[in-house]
Design a protein around this motif. Structure first.
Motif, PDB file in Angstrom:
ATOM      1  N   GLY A  29      64.859   5.015   6.012  1.00  0.00           N
ATOM      2  CA  GLY A  29      64.560   3.607   6.253  1.00  0.00           C
ATOM      3  C   GLY A  29      65.289   3.015   7.436  1.00  0.00           C
ATOM      4  O   GLY A  29      65.071   1.842   7.771  1.00  0.00           O
ATOM      5  N   ASP A  52      51.756   8.183  13.102  1.00  0.00           N
ATOM      6  CA  ASP A  52      52.771   8.513  12.111  1.00  0.00           C
ATOM      7  C   ASP A  52      52.983  10.029  12.024  1.00  0.00           C
ATOM      8  O   ASP A  52      54.117  10.496  11.900  1.00  0.00           O
ATOM      9  CB  ASP A  52      52.359   7.952  10.745  1.00  0.00           C
ATOM     10  CG  ASP A  52      53.484   7.986   9.732  1.00  0.00           C
ATOM     11  OD1 ASP A  52      54.516   7.332   9.974  1.00  0.00           O
ATOM     12  OD2 ASP A  52      53.343   8.675   8.705  1.00  0.00           O
ATOM     13  N   VAL A  61      56.489   2.062  10.792  1.00  0.00           N
ATOM     14  CA  VAL A  61      56.613   0.981   9.815  1.00  0.00           C
ATOM     15  C   VAL A  61      56.063  -0.288  10.463  1.00  0.00           C
ATOM     16  O   VAL A  61      56.546  -0.731  11.501  1.00  0.00           O
ATOM     17  CB  VAL A  61      58.067   0.760   9.371  1.00  0.00           C
ATOM     18  CG1 VAL A  61      58.136  -0.341   8.313  1.00  0.00           C
ATOM     19  CG2 VAL A  61      58.680   2.046   8.836  1.00  0.00           C
ATOM     20  N   THR A 114      63.062  -1.038   2.210  1.00  0.00           N
ATOM     21  CA  THR A 114      62.330  -0.573   3.387  1.00  0.00           C
ATOM     22  C   THR A 114      61.576   0.715   3.093  1.00  0.00           C
ATOM     23  O   THR A 114      60.408   0.872   3.491  1.00  0.00           O
ATOM     24  CB  THR A 114      63.295  -0.363   4.565  1.00  0.00           C
ATOM     25  OG1 THR A 114      64.005  -1.585   4.817  1.00  0.00           O
ATOM     26  CG2 THR A 114      62.556   0.057   5.827  1.00  0.00           C
ATOM     27  N   ARG A 115      62.219   1.647   2.408  1.00  0.00           N
ATOM     28  CA  ARG A 115      61.547   2.911   2.064  1.00  0.00           C
ATOM     29  C   ARG A 115      60.344   2.657   1.159  1.00  0.00           C
ATOM     30  O   ARG A 115      59.273   3.248   1.333  1.00  0.00           O
ATOM     31  CB  ARG A 115      62.535   3.871   1.394  1.00  0.00           C
ATOM     32  CG  ARG A 115      63.629   4.382   2.317  1.00  0.00           C
ATOM     33  CD  ARG A 115      64.378   5.551   1.711  1.00  0.00           C
ATOM     34  NE  ARG A 115      65.062   5.220   0.474  1.00  0.00           N
ATOM     35  CZ  ARG A 115      66.307   4.756   0.402  1.00  0.00           C
ATOM     36  NH1 ARG A 115      67.008   4.553   1.519  1.00  0.00           N
ATOM     37  NH2 ARG A 115      66.864   4.497  -0.765  1.00  0.00           N
ATOM     38  N   TYR A 122      58.655  -0.141   0.893  1.00  0.00           N
ATOM     39  CA  TYR A 122      57.660  -0.847   1.708  1.00  0.00           C
ATOM     40  C   TYR A 122      56.846   0.155   2.514  1.00  0.00           C
ATOM     41  O   TYR A 122      55.611   0.094   2.548  1.00  0.00           O
ATOM     42  CB  TYR A 122      58.380  -1.820   2.642  1.00  0.00           C
ATOM     43  CG  TYR A 122      57.477  -2.592   3.583  1.00  0.00           C
ATOM     44  CD1 TYR A 122      57.150  -3.918   3.328  1.00  0.00           C
ATOM     45  CD2 TYR A 122      56.965  -2.002   4.740  1.00  0.00           C
ATOM     46  CE1 TYR A 122      56.335  -4.638   4.195  1.00  0.00           C
ATOM     47  CE2 TYR A 122      56.143  -2.708   5.605  1.00  0.00           C
ATOM     48  CZ  TYR A 122      55.843  -4.014   5.332  1.00  0.00           C
ATOM     49  OH  TYR A 122      55.026  -4.711   6.183  1.00  0.00           O
ATOM     50  N   ARG A 123      57.538   1.091   3.170  1.00  0.00           N
ATOM     51  CA  ARG A 123      56.832   2.075   3.994  1.00  0.00           C
ATOM     52  C   ARG A 123      55.876   2.915   3.143  1.00  0.00           C
ATOM     53  O   ARG A 123      54.745   3.190   3.550  1.00  0.00           O
ATOM     54  CB  ARG A 123      57.847   2.966   4.711  1.00  0.00           C
ATOM     55  CG  ARG A 123      57.210   4.040   5.581  1.00  0.00           C
ATOM     56  CD  ARG A 123      58.258   4.906   6.237  1.00  0.00           C
ATOM     57  NE  ARG A 123      57.643   6.103   6.808  1.00  0.00           N
ATOM     58  CZ  ARG A 123      58.321   7.121   7.295  1.00  0.00           C
ATOM     59  NH1 ARG A 123      59.647   7.089   7.296  1.00  0.00           N
ATOM     60  NH2 ARG A 123      57.698   8.171   7.790  1.00  0.00           N
ATOM     61  N   HIS A 138      51.714   2.762   3.681  1.00  0.00           N
ATOM     62  CA  HIS A 138      50.844   3.906   3.978  1.00  0.00           C
ATOM     63  C   HIS A 138      49.826   4.155   2.867  1.00  0.00           C
ATOM     64  O   HIS A 138      48.739   4.678   3.130  1.00  0.00           O
ATOM     65  CB  HIS A 138      51.693   5.153   4.235  1.00  0.00           C
ATOM     66  CG  HIS A 138      52.349   5.149   5.586  1.00  0.00           C
ATOM     67  ND1 HIS A 138      51.640   5.262   6.757  1.00  0.00           N
ATOM     68  CD2 HIS A 138      53.650   5.009   5.944  1.00  0.00           C
ATOM     69  CE1 HIS A 138      52.477   5.219   7.781  1.00  0.00           C
ATOM     70  NE2 HIS A 138      53.692   5.055   7.317  1.00  0.00           N
TER      71      HIS A 138
END
Length: 505
Positions: free
Chosen positions: A58, A114, A125, A478-479, A481-482, A486
């Motif tokens: 992240g 990506d 991101v 953040t992780r 969210y990513r 996707h």
């Protein structure tokens, strides 16, 4: 920011020569307008998205040069810092299934980027501000290796004459300084372009200004910066402060900032370009060899290079754009207010809402800007940035009653602006299936009072409550969210919190 310029120094005569060329360009623009030389309506729209690079943990990755080399596509280019990229989608004609086509193009482009980023242990991101950014990430040594960025940084720093002060008082308070404009790179946005005729430009720009607050309310996606929870959309205050050429004394005198909402409704595109010359000294006084008036005398189309370059260093949330395609000049409104993300469907829903509501508002018999004081539109914008989906706005009353009323943003959007957006998309000739799908995303965000910013904040606090430290909670958010970005489902459907089991390290 994408203009290619050569690095160099400026002497005392350069700024005067540039000012003279700007006046020539403005005269050239006046002649083009008077001679009705601009392109006829083509209903063209365009889309740009700024992106972040982050690792599996992240954290930001300063690898845009390596990633771009692997992507090897002119659709992708550098942005201000080495953890930024930008993807540009070619212009499309508004109508039919345009939004589904855009969504498919974006999914394909982002998935490819990506995969290529993965070759250097990074990933894409799409988010307004990467929550894991630290002050040490946003320094001049991490600016992209492009002459324009270095030169722009040097000129803004020189104009200010001292460190930049970042002071944002939101849920928490952030106060720090920066020696460069690098903190601006934290702001990653979606830019929506709409080509318009000169006769329509003022109405479209005024309509876009009026609805910026609504765009932010449903689209906010930037609640964190440097480990602090700030405004629901923290990009606007950060962008303004990190590019502010005014020391405190000039701010106290009322000198206008280079990142600017504006101060009045306009009557033509000329108003905005004329303000640029009247209020803002040149940052990059680079002169072109073209004499725009001689080009016009010969029946040609001038590039107005100085006017275009100067305009690119003034960061309006709705910016006028002069361009040339196939030798014919045109004007565009560039809407710059939206943050990137959270997902492709969310980005396209935001775009559909914008293009629909602006079309409808621009064609009203009693336009909203004749009833809404400009100061109220600016205050609505600030309220939306601070409070996001929970903002309250001042808005003209409907019907025969005059005056203003205070209304919840979500109620205004659901009851008044979404029906207008629907009518506007119908006027563009957008297929009902596209219209209903993407405006339905906006309606659901309003019904559930959820957008990217509210999801980020709720997930972060859930992680804190589970025992994670602030830094670990931001990284875990953040992780997650990513991962959900996707997966691609719209943000209003995302479950709050982190998947079990939680990692405490």
């Amino acid at each position: 920011m994408g203009e290619k310029v050569a690095a160099g120094r400026f002497d005392l005569s350069d700024r005067q020569r540039y000012r003279d060329k700007l006046r020539q360009c403005l005269t050239g623009l006046e002649r083009l307008l008077a001679e009705q030389r601009f392109d006829r309506p083509k209903n063209l729209m365009g889309l740009e998205i700024e992106l972040n690079l982050a690792g599996a943990d992240g954290m930001p990755k300063m690898l845009n040069g390596q990633v771009l080399e692997r992507i090897a596509s002119r659709d992708f280019q550098t942005e201000l810092a080495m953890f930024n990229l930008e993807v540009n989608i070619p212009p499309h004609r508004l109508g039919g299934r345009v939004f589904d086509r855009l969504a498919e193009e974006l999914r394909t482009s982002l998935a490819y980027a990506d995969r290529k980023a993965g070759e250097v242990d990074a990933g894409i991101v799409m988010i307004g501000i990467l929550p894991t950014l630290d002050r040490d990430d946003l320094v001049s040594s991490n600016l992209s290796d492009v002459d324009r960025y270095t030169l722009l940084n040097d000129q803004i720093v020189a104009a200010r004459g001292e460190e930049f002060t970042l002071d944002i008082d939101g849920v928490e308070h952030l106060s720090c300084t920066s020696k460069s404009i690098a903190p601006e790179a934290a702001c990653t946005s979606v830019q929506l372009h709409l080509q318009v005729t000169p006769a329509r430009f003022a109405d479209v720009w005024n309509a876009a200004q009026a609805v910026t607050a609504a765009q932010i309310a449903v689209g906010a996606n930037s609640p964190f910066l440097f480990g602090r929870e700030l405004w629901r959309e923290s990009r606007p205050p950060l962008f303004q402060q990190s590019t502010d050429t005014r020391p405190p004394e000039l701010q106290a005198q009322g000198v206008r900032p280079r990142t600017w909402f504006g101060e009045r409704w306009i009557t033509s595109a000329h108003d905005l370009f004329e303000e640029n010359l009247r209020y803002y000294p040149a940052l990059l006084p680079i002169c072109d060899d073209e004499d725009p008036l001689k080009v016009l005398d010969r029946g040609g189309t001038p590039s107005l290079a100085e006017l275009v370059l100067h305009n690119g260093t003034i960061y309006r949330w709705n910016r006028p754009v002069y361009g040339i395609a196939d030798g014919v000049p045109h004007l565009r409104v560039e809407n710059r207010v939206l943050p990137a993300g959270p997902t492709v469907i969310d980005v396209i829903a935001n775009a559909a809402f914008f293009y629909g509501v602006v079309r409808a508002l621009a064609e009203e018999s009693r336009p909203v800007w004749t009833r809404l004081p400009f100061e109220a539109a600016a205050a609505n914008f600030d309220a939306a940035c601070k409070d996001g989906i929970d903002a309250r706005f001042t808005w003209p009353r409907r019907g025969r009653y005059s005056g203003m009323a205070e209304v919840d943003a979500v109620n205004l959007i659901r009851d008044e602006l979404l029906p207008l957006a629907e009518a506007g998309l119908d006027a563009w000739g957008v297929e009902p299936a596209d219209r209903d799908l993407y405006l339905g995303v906006i309606e659901e965000r309003c019904r559930r009072r959820v957008n990217g910013a509210s999801w980020q904040a709720a997930t972060f606090h859930t992680a804190l409550d589970a025992g994670l430290s602030r830094d670990d909670a931001l990284a875990a958010t953040t992780r997650r969210y990513r991962e959900l970005m996707h997966k691609g489902d719209p943000v209003h459907t995302w479950p709050v919190g982190l998947p079990e089991p939680l990692s405490l390290g």
